[in-house]
Write a protein that holds these residues in place. Structure first.
Motif, mmCIF file in Angstrom:
data_model
loop_
_atom_site.group_PDB
_atom_site.id
_atom_site.type_symbol
_atom_site.label_atom_id
_atom_site.label_comp_id
_atom_site.label_asym_id
_atom_site.label_seq_id
_atom_site.Cartn_x
_atom_site.Cartn_y
_atom_site.Cartn_z
ATOM 1 N N VAL A 1 68.695 134.739 64.750
ATOM 2 C CA VAL A 1 67.845 134.789 65.776
ATOM 3 C C VAL A 1 66.741 133.816 65.718
ATOM 4 C CG1 VAL A 1 65.838 136.401 66.918
ATOM 5 C CG2 VAL A 1 68.157 137.257 66.399
ATOM 6 N N VAL A 2 66.127 133.352 64.490
ATOM 7 C CA VAL A 2 65.223 132.514 64.364
ATOM 8 C C VAL A 2 65.792 131.056 64.803
ATOM 9 C CG1 VAL A 2 64.066 131.229 62.412
ATOM 10 C CG2 VAL A 2 63.839 133.595 62.520
ATOM 11 N N LEU A 3 66.920 130.960 64.286
ATOM 12 C CA LEU A 3 67.636 129.652 64.797
ATOM 13 C C LEU A 3 67.960 129.278 66.274
ATOM 14 C CD1 LEU A 3 70.506 129.156 62.032
ATOM 15 C CD2 LEU A 3 68.265 127.977 62.276
ATOM 16 N N GLY A 4 68.178 130.546 66.874
ATOM 17 C CA GLY A 4 67.965 130.558 68.281
ATOM 18 C C GLY A 4 66.711 130.255 69.003
ATOM 19 N N LEU A 5 65.694 130.843 68.272
ATOM 20 C CA LEU A 5 64.305 130.778 69.017
ATOM 21 C C LEU A 5 63.820 129.357 68.781
ATOM 22 C CD1 LEU A 5 62.782 133.926 67.932
ATOM 23 C CD2 LEU A 5 63.371 133.530 70.257
ATOM 24 N N VAL A 6 63.982 128.548 67.539
ATOM 25 C CA VAL A 6 63.639 127.407 67.278
ATOM 26 C C VAL A 6 64.440 126.357 68.105
ATOM 27 C CG1 VAL A 6 63.541 125.732 65.663
ATOM 28 C CG2 VAL A 6 63.070 127.966 65.019
ATOM 29 N N GLY A 7 65.633 126.574 68.394
ATOM 30 C CA GLY A 7 66.485 125.711 69.278
ATOM 31 C C GLY A 7 66.361 125.784 70.615
ATOM 32 N N GLY A 8 65.783 126.902 71.153
ATOM 33 C CA GLY A 8 65.385 127.086 72.592
ATOM 34 C C GLY A 8 63.888 126.884 72.946
ATOM 35 N N ALA A 9 63.177 126.865 71.982
ATOM 36 C CA ALA A 9 61.644 126.682 72.289
ATOM 37 C C ALA A 9 61.344 125.529 73.330
ATOM 38 C CB ALA A 9 60.850 126.460 71.029
ATOM 39 N N LEU A 10 61.844 124.464 72.943
ATOM 40 C CA LEU A 10 61.469 123.232 73.725
ATOM 41 C C LEU A 10 62.053 123.234 75.117
ATOM 42 C CD1 LEU A 10 61.722 120.348 71.166
ATOM 43 C CD2 LEU A 10 59.607 121.179 72.336
ATOM 44 N N PRO A 11 63.387 123.374 75.191
ATOM 45 C CA PRO A 11 64.227 123.523 76.531
ATOM 46 C C PRO A 11 63.595 124.659 77.487
ATOM 47 C CG PRO A 11 65.877 123.575 74.864
ATOM 48 C CD PRO A 11 64.422 123.745 74.124
ATOM 49 N N ALA A 12 63.176 125.856 76.791
ATOM 50 C CA ALA A 12 62.232 126.902 77.580
ATOM 51 C C ALA A 12 60.835 126.287 78.243
ATOM 52 C CB ALA A 12 62.055 128.104 76.756
ATOM 53 N N TRP A 13 60.236 125.636 77.333
ATOM 54 C CA TRP A 13 59.114 124.996 77.736
ATOM 55 C C TRP A 13 59.151 123.959 78.908
ATOM 56 C CZ3 TRP A 13 54.381 125.763 77.485
ATOM 57 C CH2 TRP A 13 53.390 124.790 77.728
ATOM 58 N N LYS A 14 60.421 123.155 78.816
ATOM 59 C CA LYS A 14 60.574 122.261 80.024
ATOM 60 C C LYS A 14 60.967 122.886 81.030
ATOM 61 C CE LYS A 14 63.989 118.683 81.323
ATOM 62 N NZ LYS A 14 65.159 117.874 80.731
ATOM 63 N N ALA A 15 61.721 124.155 81.006
ATOM 64 C CA ALA A 15 61.949 124.756 82.381
ATOM 65 C C ALA A 15 60.528 125.401 82.861
ATOM 66 C CB ALA A 15 62.997 125.946 82.191
ATOM 67 N N ALA A 16 59.968 125.875 82.010
ATOM 68 C CA ALA A 16 58.566 126.395 82.709
ATOM 69 C C ALA A 16 57.680 125.456 83.198
ATOM 70 C CB ALA A 16 57.755 127.226 81.474
ATOM 71 N N ARG A 17 57.767 124.117 82.650
ATOM 72 C CA ARG A 17 56.731 123.116 83.163
ATOM 73 C C ARG A 17 57.123 122.365 84.333
ATOM 74 N NH1 ARG A 17 52.598 121.350 80.062
ATOM 75 N NH2 ARG A 17 53.138 119.164 80.823
ATOM 76 N N MET A 18 58.253 122.757 85.053
ATOM 77 C CA MET A 18 58.876 122.247 86.089
ATOM 78 C C MET A 18 58.119 122.402 87.283
ATOM 79 S SD MET A 18 63.112 122.853 86.052
ATOM 80 C CE MET A 18 64.055 122.030 84.904
ATOM 81 N N GLU A 19 57.912 121.484 88.255
ATOM 82 C CA GLU A 19 57.373 121.662 89.594
ATOM 83 C C GLU A 19 58.283 122.168 90.472
ATOM 84 O OE1 GLU A 19 54.394 121.227 90.087
ATOM 85 O OE2 GLU A 19 53.522 120.400 88.290
ATOM 86 N N VAL A 20 57.944 123.068 91.534
ATOM 87 C CA VAL A 20 58.677 123.819 92.292
ATOM 88 C C VAL A 20 59.185 122.936 93.137
ATOM 89 C CG1 VAL A 20 58.993 125.678 94.029
ATOM 90 C CG2 VAL A 20 57.367 125.871 91.999
ATOM 91 N N THR A 21 58.702 121.935 93.857
ATOM 92 C CA THR A 21 59.175 121.067 94.748
ATOM 93 C C THR A 21 60.402 120.220 94.253
ATOM 94 O OG1 THR A 21 57.174 119.670 94.437
ATOM 95 C CG2 THR A 21 57.142 121.262 96.314
ATOM 96 N N ASP A 22 59.977 119.511 93.111
ATOM 97 C CA ASP A 22 60.562 118.729 92.063
ATOM 98 C C ASP A 22 61.936 119.187 91.872
ATOM 99 O OD1 ASP A 22 61.296 116.365 90.870
ATOM 100 O OD2 ASP A 22 61.280 117.587 89.188
#
Length: 389
Positions: free
Chosen positions: A363-384
């Motif tokens: 689970v730690v490996l999954g969380l470490v590997g997914g942290a940056l992509p999840a952060w990128k998804a959260a910072r997307m602009e709606v219109t973009d």
């Protein structure tokens, strides 16, 4: 704050099963290797610690870390066995204690190789000390004062002369194998004979340790304090549990280092695989991310959603890794104990601790590997996100 339904993440894992399986296999391989090393470590440790008793005292020369490093003169043996009030006594008033010798000898295996095997010289008191823990499986005990030995059951089939009726040469003295015994711990990989005959055959004059049963209410620490104040002898006493734990330090440390190193190297590969998989998944789901943000889900909710998805992938990888290592459970193997330089036979043990560490690590490996992509998804602009979908 509304959270993204978990069904969304489960559906995503199924729809994108190709990339999901690739990441699961990568994490699973890492967890499988880690679990295999941990099960080796657990099996080796249990061989020693499963037979430890706090009511048994092990007496060694002061400064010795193991019985192989210890040496006690015969005069010391008399002081320790007959002059120690800390030992319990039997119905005849004799102390339940025994002097033993210990040495590693080279034996040729069936496959043509050689290894060190422990030969232990014991007095008859050793059987009284251990009681029902030691059981004869076949044959009989050796007779005191004779050139006879009994062997631990794990030696059967490993050496040509490790059979009842065979003659085993110790140095230049032939000893006849008269029995096979079983018991907890590493005793099952040892050869036992009369201590005086073993010392004579191996041209040795010193004993290695004294082991005895303590009286009720007497601890090994109290025994040791008394020995430290006794100027007639240089000896120390520890309980058997403490002593046996000390015999696993070197090899256990190696297993932990090996497991940590392999987990780090293979874990990096698994993390990068997860990164690529989740990044690709987010790129293909930009419109979905935009819709989530546009319909009122906060960026943190989107982050948690994708991070949870990564944790799910890690958990699946952990389960896959456990399935890979489960067939090893109970498989017998052997290695050299660096404390005693003798071969110890033991089994892979995939216990609850190994399983828990495996799942948490996955689970730690999954969380470490997914942290940056999840952060990128959260910072997307709606219109973009909607425009480029």
């Amino acid at each position: 704050m509304a959270l993204v339904p978990i069904q969304y993440n489960l559906r995503s894992l199924i729809v994108r099963r190709g990339s999901t399986m690739l990441t699961v296999i990568s994490i699973g391989a890492t967890i499988g290797v880690l679990s295999a090393v941990l099960s080796l470590q657990t099996g080796f440790e249990n061989v020693f610690t499963e037979r430890g008793r706090e009511d048994l005292a092990v007496v060694l020369r002061t400064g010795a870390g193991s019985e192989g490093e210890s040496s006690l003169q015969r005069k010391d043996i008399d002081l320790l066995t007959k002059g120690s009030e800390e030992f319990a006594v039997d119905e005849n008033g004799d102390p339940i204690a025994s002097a033993e010798s210990y040495l590693a000898i080279r034996r040729r295996k069936f496959d043509g190789g050689e290894t060190n095997v422990a030969i232990r010289g014991v007095q008859q008191g050793t059987f009284a000390v251990h009681g029902d823990e030691l059981r004869l499986l076949d044959g009989r005990r050796f007779e005191p004062g004779t050139d006879e030995v009994i062997i631990g059951k794990r030696l059967l089939g490993r050496f040509p002369d490790a059979q009842i009726g065979e003659t085993m040469n110790l140095n230049l003295t032939p000893f006849r194998v008269v029995g096979v015994f079983e018991g907890p711990g590493a005793f099952e990989t040892e050869i036992w004979g009369d201590v005086d005959r073993v010392l004579a055959a191996l041209d040795r004059t010193v004993f290695n340790r004294v082991i005895g049963k303590l009286k009720d209410g007497v601890s090994a620490e109290q025994f040791n304090e008394r020995l430290e104040a006794d100027k007639r002898i240089s000896a120390k006493a520890v309980d058997e549990v403490t002593y046996l734990k000390g015999q696993t330090v070197a090899l256990t440390g190696l297993f932990k280092f090996l497991g940590g190193f392999l987990f780090f190297v293979m874990g990096l590969a698994a993390i990068f695989t997860g990164l690529n998989s989740i990044y690709a998944s987010i790129s293909a789901r930009r419109r979905e991310v935009g819709i989530l943000l546009a319909t009122g889900y906060r960026p943190f909710s989107v982050f948690l959603s994708f991070w949870l998805e990564s944790a799910m992938i890690g958990l699946l990888g952990g389960l896959f890794g456990i399935l890979l290592v489960l067939p090893l459970n109970g498989l017998e193997t052997g290695t050299t104990n660096f404390q005693t330089f003798t071969e110890v036979a033991f089994e892979f043990q995939v216990d609850s601790t190994v399983l828990m560490v495996a799942l948490i690590s996955a689970v730690v490996l999954g969380l470490v590997g997914g942290a940056l992509p999840a952060w990128k998804a959260a910072r997307m602009e709606v219109t973009d996100a909607l425009r480029r979908a």
